[in-house]
Enzyme design. Structure first.
Site, PDB file in Angstrom:
ATOM      1  N   THR A 179       0.742  -1.149  -0.154  1.00 52.59           N
ATOM      2  CA  THR A 179      -0.073   0.123   0.176  1.00 52.59           C
ATOM      3  C   THR A 179       0.896   1.357  -0.011  1.00 52.59           C
ATOM      4  O   THR A 179       1.573   1.425   1.027  1.00 52.59           O
ATOM      5  CB  THR A 179      -1.025  -0.121   1.294  1.00 52.59           C
ATOM      6  OG1 THR A 179      -1.754  -1.218   1.276  1.00 52.59           O
ATOM      7  CG2 THR A 179      -2.069   1.386   1.136  1.00 52.59           C
ATOM      8  N   LYS A 234      -7.579   1.405  -2.055  1.00 55.09           N
ATOM      9  CA  LYS A 234      -7.252   0.805  -0.908  1.00 55.09           C
ATOM     10  C   LYS A 234      -7.281   1.989   0.037  1.00 55.09           C
ATOM     11  O   LYS A 234      -7.727   1.626   1.295  1.00 55.09           O
ATOM     12  CB  LYS A 234      -5.903   0.032  -0.928  1.00 55.09           C
ATOM     13  CG  LYS A 234      -5.072  -0.282   0.284  1.00 55.09           C
ATOM     14  CD  LYS A 234      -5.929  -1.401   0.901  1.00 55.09           C
ATOM     15  CE  LYS A 234      -5.167  -1.840   2.233  1.00 55.09           C
ATOM     16  NZ  LYS A 234      -3.883  -2.402   2.019  1.00 55.09           N
TER      17      LYS A 234
END
Length: 272
Positions: free
Chosen positions: A95, A170
């Site tokens: 991420t 995300k």
């Protein structure tokens, strides 16, 4: 497809094992040799350097910690890109900032290598069960080529659009989760102030219309944010700041959800 995997942590390791068990020729690299010991009973190969891993891989999956790690493993001295042949693919499961993926995409394209961003949600247990959620951004044809590999550890795999869109998705997911944590923790604390058992209140709410993944996470961590703050507080803070940066650059108005997430992070820093 020959697969290379870098980032064998609590989430990456079970992902890599599922790829190996899926029958794909898999090569691993890790900074610490002891990390590879868990794969001694598998058919996975081991590369001495990232560039060596790149030479024997059609698809390289990265599950390292942050932006600097991704950039170093891809473009650094002995990075995977230097070893990959044209037509290869790099999938960023970490991420990170969407712009990191976009910059790498342009850089790697000059050498005929495609980049897709594919952050995941669900953690190690979901990876072990093959039920990770993978949010993918990138060229549709490239994503399609990777799907059979992703399917070994993920269900579902959702293609969101161009490169960077997986990371944006995300980050928004983590923003909402953080906001929900704060709301749930505040409700439980109010219940305690009104004389209710936190555990009993959580049991009822988890069976009612206000149930949420965030509430269940708090319930499983003793009824407060204390343990969650130690486990994920820094990561959630990073992700919320990234969303704030994206919103500011796009002149977007994130509204109350960002305020709620900030409040949750404040609770983590200063638990009641």
């Amino acid at each position: 497809m020959r697969v290379g995997f870098i980032g064998l942590g609590s989430q990456g390791a079970p992902m890599a094992r599922r790829i190996v068990e899926g029958g794909y020729p898999t090569t691993l690299w890790a900074r610490r040799a002891e990390t590879l010991e868990a794969f001694a009973d598998t058919a996975a190969g081991v590369a001495d350097t990232p560039v060596d891993l790149g030479r024997v891989s059609d698809l390289v999956c990265l599950c390292v910690v942050g932006d600097a790690d991704v950039d170093d493993v891809v473009r650094g001295e002995n990075g995977v890109l230097a070893g990959m042949a044209p037509g290869g693919i790099i999938a960023i499961h970490s991420t990170v900032h969407p712009d990191t993926c976009r910059r790498l995409g342009k850089y790697c394209a000059d050498q005929g290598v495609s980049v897709i961003d594919a952050p995941v949600s669900g953690g190690g247990p979901a990876a072990e069960a093959g039920t990770l959620l993978v949010m993918v951004g990138g060229d549709a044809d490239v994503v399609q080529r990777c799907r059979p590999v992703f399917d070994t550890y993920a269900d579902p795999v959702v293609h969101l659009g161009g490169i960077g869109s997986g990371q944006v998705t995300k980050l928004l997911n983590n923003l909402l989760f953080t906001a929900n944590l704060g709301t749930a923790a505040t409700a439980l604390a109010l219940g305690a102030q009104l004389g209710l058992s936190t555990e009993r209140l959580a049991e009822v709410v988890c069976r009612g219309s206000s149930n949420s993944f965030a509430l269940n996470s708090i319930r499983g961590s003793g009824g407060t944010l204390d343990r969650l703050a130690g486990m994920a507080g820094a990561l959630l803070q990073k992700d919320v700041r990234l969303v704030a940066d994206l919103a500011q650059r796009a002149a977007a108005t994130p509204g109350a959800v960002l305020d709620a997430a900030d409040a949750a992070l404040s609770l983590m820093d200063h638990p009641r």
